[in-house]
Design a protein around this motif. Structure first.
Motif, PDB file in Angstrom:
ATOM      1  N   UNK A 106       0.772  -1.222  -0.202  1.00 34.81           N
ATOM      2  CA  UNK A 106      -0.060  -0.126   0.158  1.00 34.81           C
ATOM      3  C   UNK A 106       0.819   1.292   0.025  1.00 34.81           C
ATOM      4  N   UNK A 107       1.823   1.354   0.656  1.00 33.17           N
ATOM      5  CA  UNK A 107       2.794   2.418   0.880  1.00 33.17           C
ATOM      6  C   UNK A 107       3.612   2.655  -0.594  1.00 33.17           C
ATOM      7  N   UNK A 108       3.982   1.531  -1.189  1.00 31.13           N
ATOM      8  CA  UNK A 108       4.797   1.811  -2.436  1.00 31.13           C
ATOM      9  C   UNK A 108       3.639   2.004  -3.409  1.00 31.13           C
ATOM     10  N   UNK A 109       2.212   1.538  -3.452  1.00 38.77           N
ATOM     11  CA  UNK A 109       1.179   1.999  -4.451  1.00 38.77           C
ATOM     12  C   UNK A 109       0.990   3.601  -4.149  1.00 38.77           C
ATOM     13  N   UNK A 110       0.952   4.012  -2.776  1.00 39.90           N
ATOM     14  CA  UNK A 110       0.910   5.412  -2.734  1.00 39.90           C
ATOM     15  C   UNK A 110       1.837   6.250  -3.430  1.00 39.90           C
ATOM     16  N   UNK A 116       2.991   9.522 -10.066  1.00 38.85           N
ATOM     17  CA  UNK A 116       2.125   9.624 -11.253  1.00 38.85           C
ATOM     18  C   UNK A 116       1.613  10.979 -11.236  1.00 38.85           C
ATOM     19  N   UNK A 117       1.130  11.361 -10.216  1.00 38.23           N
ATOM     20  CA  UNK A 117       0.436  12.704 -10.155  1.00 38.23           C
ATOM     21  C   UNK A 117       1.105  13.674 -10.672  1.00 38.23           C
ATOM     22  N   UNK A 118       2.561  13.674 -10.216  1.00 42.70           N
ATOM     23  CA  UNK A 118       3.395  14.652 -10.249  1.00 42.70           C
ATOM     24  C   UNK A 118       4.062  14.637 -11.896  1.00 42.70           C
ATOM     25  N   UNK A 119       4.187  13.355 -12.284  1.00 46.27           N
ATOM     26  CA  UNK A 119       4.361  13.294 -13.844  1.00 46.27           C
ATOM     27  C   UNK A 119       3.359  13.945 -14.617  1.00 46.27           C
TER      28      UNK A 119
END
Length: 163
Positions: A106-110, A116-119
């Motif tokens: 879950x931490x890795x996914x977050x 992704x949002x930053x990209x």
């Protein structure tokens, strides 16, 4: 996320209930085994007293057999209890490992979602920058075209006046 948290909480509650049931079942089995052992010990004591009273050697042999069986049963009960405790510890350890793995995932996914949002923001910013630059260059090229057209007109007038 709330549904996942509720699901995890429900899973933890059910696991705790299951563990409590296993523990209470194990305690009931242990109590039954203790009572059986006490009953068998009482029977053995009665046999020993009968043998002492009557002096019958056969009763003493039976007593030894009963004591041997009780010893074997006690050893078997201890083995079963130790096996159950080992399995229970292994279950707890594997559940703990699974929960740690799930938390890590879950931490890795977050983190990946954040990246992704930053990209996406960076890509949108780059697209806007490219569009502004394209617009500026188009305006610049159009300006050069107008200047060139005016220059041609001026050259044509100049050529007309000199001719």
């Amino acid at each position: 996320a709330a549904a996942r948290a509720a699901s995890r909480a429900k899973s933890a509650r059910l696991e705790a209930q299951l563990q409590a049931l296993r523990s209470s079942d194990l305690n009931a089995v242990r109590q039954t085994q203790v009572l059986e052992a006490k009953r068998a010990a009482a029977e053995a004591e009665a046999l020993r007293l009968d043998a002492a009273r009557s002096g019958a050697q056969e009763e003493l042999i039976k007593l030894k057999c009963v004591n041997e069986k009780l010893t074997q049963e006690a050893e078997r009960v201890d083995r079963v209890r130790m096996d159950e405790e080992r399995r229970s510890a292994a279950r707890r350890a594997s559940e703990s490992k699974r929960q740690q793995d799930a938390k890590k995932a879950l931490t890795e996914r977050a983190q990946l979602v954040k990246e992704l949002e930053t990209a996406r923001r960076d890509a949108a910013s780059a697209r806007a920058l490219v569009a502004r630059e394209r617009k500026r260059r188009t305006a610049s090229v159009n300006g050069f075209g107008r200047d060139l057209q005016e220059l041609r007109k001026a050259l044509a007038r100049d050529a007309a006046t000199t001719a």
